[in-house]
Design an enzyme around this catalytic site. Structure first.
Site, PDB file in Angstrom:
ATOM      1  N   SER A  18      70.072  28.646 -26.097  1.00  0.00           N
ATOM      2  CA  SER A  18      70.070  27.183 -26.106  1.00  0.00           C
ATOM      3  C   SER A  18      70.314  26.588 -27.488  1.00  0.00           C
ATOM      4  O   SER A  18      71.071  25.612 -27.607  1.00  0.00           O
ATOM      5  CB  SER A  18      68.755  26.658 -25.528  1.00  0.00           C
ATOM      6  N   LYS A  68      57.617  27.481 -17.138  1.00  0.00           N
ATOM      7  CA  LYS A  68      58.265  26.535 -16.231  1.00  0.00           C
ATOM      8  C   LYS A  68      57.321  25.942 -15.198  1.00  0.00           C
ATOM      9  O   LYS A  68      57.418  24.770 -14.848  1.00  0.00           O
ATOM     10  CB  LYS A  68      59.441  27.207 -15.526  1.00  0.00           C
ATOM     11  N   ASN A  89      62.024  22.520 -16.347  1.00  0.00           N
ATOM     12  CA  ASN A  89      62.679  23.211 -17.458  1.00  0.00           C
ATOM     13  C   ASN A  89      63.152  22.270 -18.556  1.00  0.00           C
ATOM     14  O   ASN A  89      63.729  22.706 -19.545  1.00  0.00           O
ATOM     15  CB  ASN A  89      63.840  24.094 -16.965  1.00  0.00           C
ATOM     16  N   GLY A 128      67.541  36.852  -3.277  1.00  0.00           N
ATOM     17  CA  GLY A 128      66.378  36.639  -4.121  1.00  0.00           C
ATOM     18  C   GLY A 128      65.511  35.516  -3.608  1.00  0.00           C
ATOM     19  O   GLY A 128      65.989  34.596  -2.932  1.00  0.00           O
ATOM     20  N   GLY A 131      61.721  32.016  -8.565  1.00  0.00           N
ATOM     21  CA  GLY A 131      61.794  30.632  -9.006  1.00  0.00           C
ATOM     22  C   GLY A 131      63.225  30.119  -9.116  1.00  0.00           C
ATOM     23  O   GLY A 131      63.523  28.990  -8.709  1.00  0.00           O
TER      24      GLY A 131
END
Length: 272
Positions: A18, A68, A89, A128, A131
């Site tokens: 980031s 988160k 987030n 999956g 989250g």
């Protein structure tokens, strides 16, 4: 002299891309601000938000694991989509209020513009039930996809369906069970990530127009994407979602749109 800043928090945090993304955009726009990273453990989250509330230069933060699902109690307002996902987030200072958002869904959907205009092709298989899968499933349902979810157990599948709060076709069992020719196949698991086993799935049932999307970005070409490309299928890698969700947060932090005309150069830096 201080200057405005945003940052990414989590534990661990050194691997985050980031700062590279946001500081690249800030430099292109000539904005006198910066984007940092800060290691914040789950136990230190409350102290962190107490501190930054008093810091006039702090514009907000991105939140990564393991925070988160933990920061909701530390902020004043939670966006509807973040509340539905039960994960935040992005936290933004909005006047005297700290507001929580989740940009995963918007970042995930960004590469699809124009690809699924035919409603008959809005079928997706999601692998999956964690989250990331939850936020992506909600985004796909809101985009009116017919969704099948592959999980590893009956209980996980049931819990996942309950957390989404919408009707899904859930197929509990092995992640690598035979697929049903979806237009879009998405891997949200850690399988295929560096240091993890490969994803045990066959692509034989996918049609020639199917798209394979892997949100893993380390390595950038996962075994799943390599197999898809060998079959001539269109692919989307995890960097596209990463940059897309960063662009949502960037605009909230700095009040301007990210300069996406430089995406090719940014991508080169991210994979260097």
């Amino acid at each position: 002299m201080t200057r405005p800043y945003a940052e990414v928090i989590g534990d661990p945090i050194a691997q985050s891309k980031s700062p590279l993304i946001h500081n690249f955009w800030l430099g292109k726009l000539g904005i006198d601000a910066e984007y940092r990273s800060r290691r914040v453990s789950a136990l230190a989250a409350a102290d962190y938000f107490t501190q930054v509330r008093a810091d006039a230069d702090w514009l907000g933060c991105n939140v990564t694991m393991p925070l988160k699902g933990l920061v909701g109690g530390e902020i004043d307002r939670i966006d509807r989509s973040a509340a539905k996902i039960s994960a935040i987030n992005t936290v933004v200072r909005e006047g005297d209020v700290l507001a929580g958002y989740n940009s995963d869904g918007a970042g995930f959907l960004e590469p699809f513009e124009g690809r699924f205009d035919d409603d008959r092709r809005r079928t997706a298989c999601l692998m999956g039930t964690g989250g990331a899968a939850r936020s992506i499933a909600i985004a796909l349902l809101e985009a009116e996809f017919n969704l099948t979810v592959l999980g590893r157990s009956q209980q996980r599948a049931a819990d996942f369906a309950l957390s989404i709060g919408a009707p899904l076709e859930i197929r509990p069992g092995a992640i690598g069970d035979p697929l049903i020719d979806p237009a879009l196949l998405v891997n949200t698991t850690s399988l295929g990530m560096a240091g993890q086993p490969d994803l045990p799935v066959s692509l034989d049932s996918l049609g020639p127009d199917a798209i394979v999307y892997d949100i893993v970005y380390s390595p950038l070409e996962t075994p799943l994407l390599a197999a898809a490309r060998q079959r001539g299928l269109a692919t989307i890698d995890g960097l596209q979602m990463l940059v897309g969700q960063a662009a949502v947060a960037f605009e909230k932090f700095f009040g301007v749109q990210a300069p996406r005309q430089h995406d090719a150069e940014l991508r080169e830096r991210l994979v260097a």
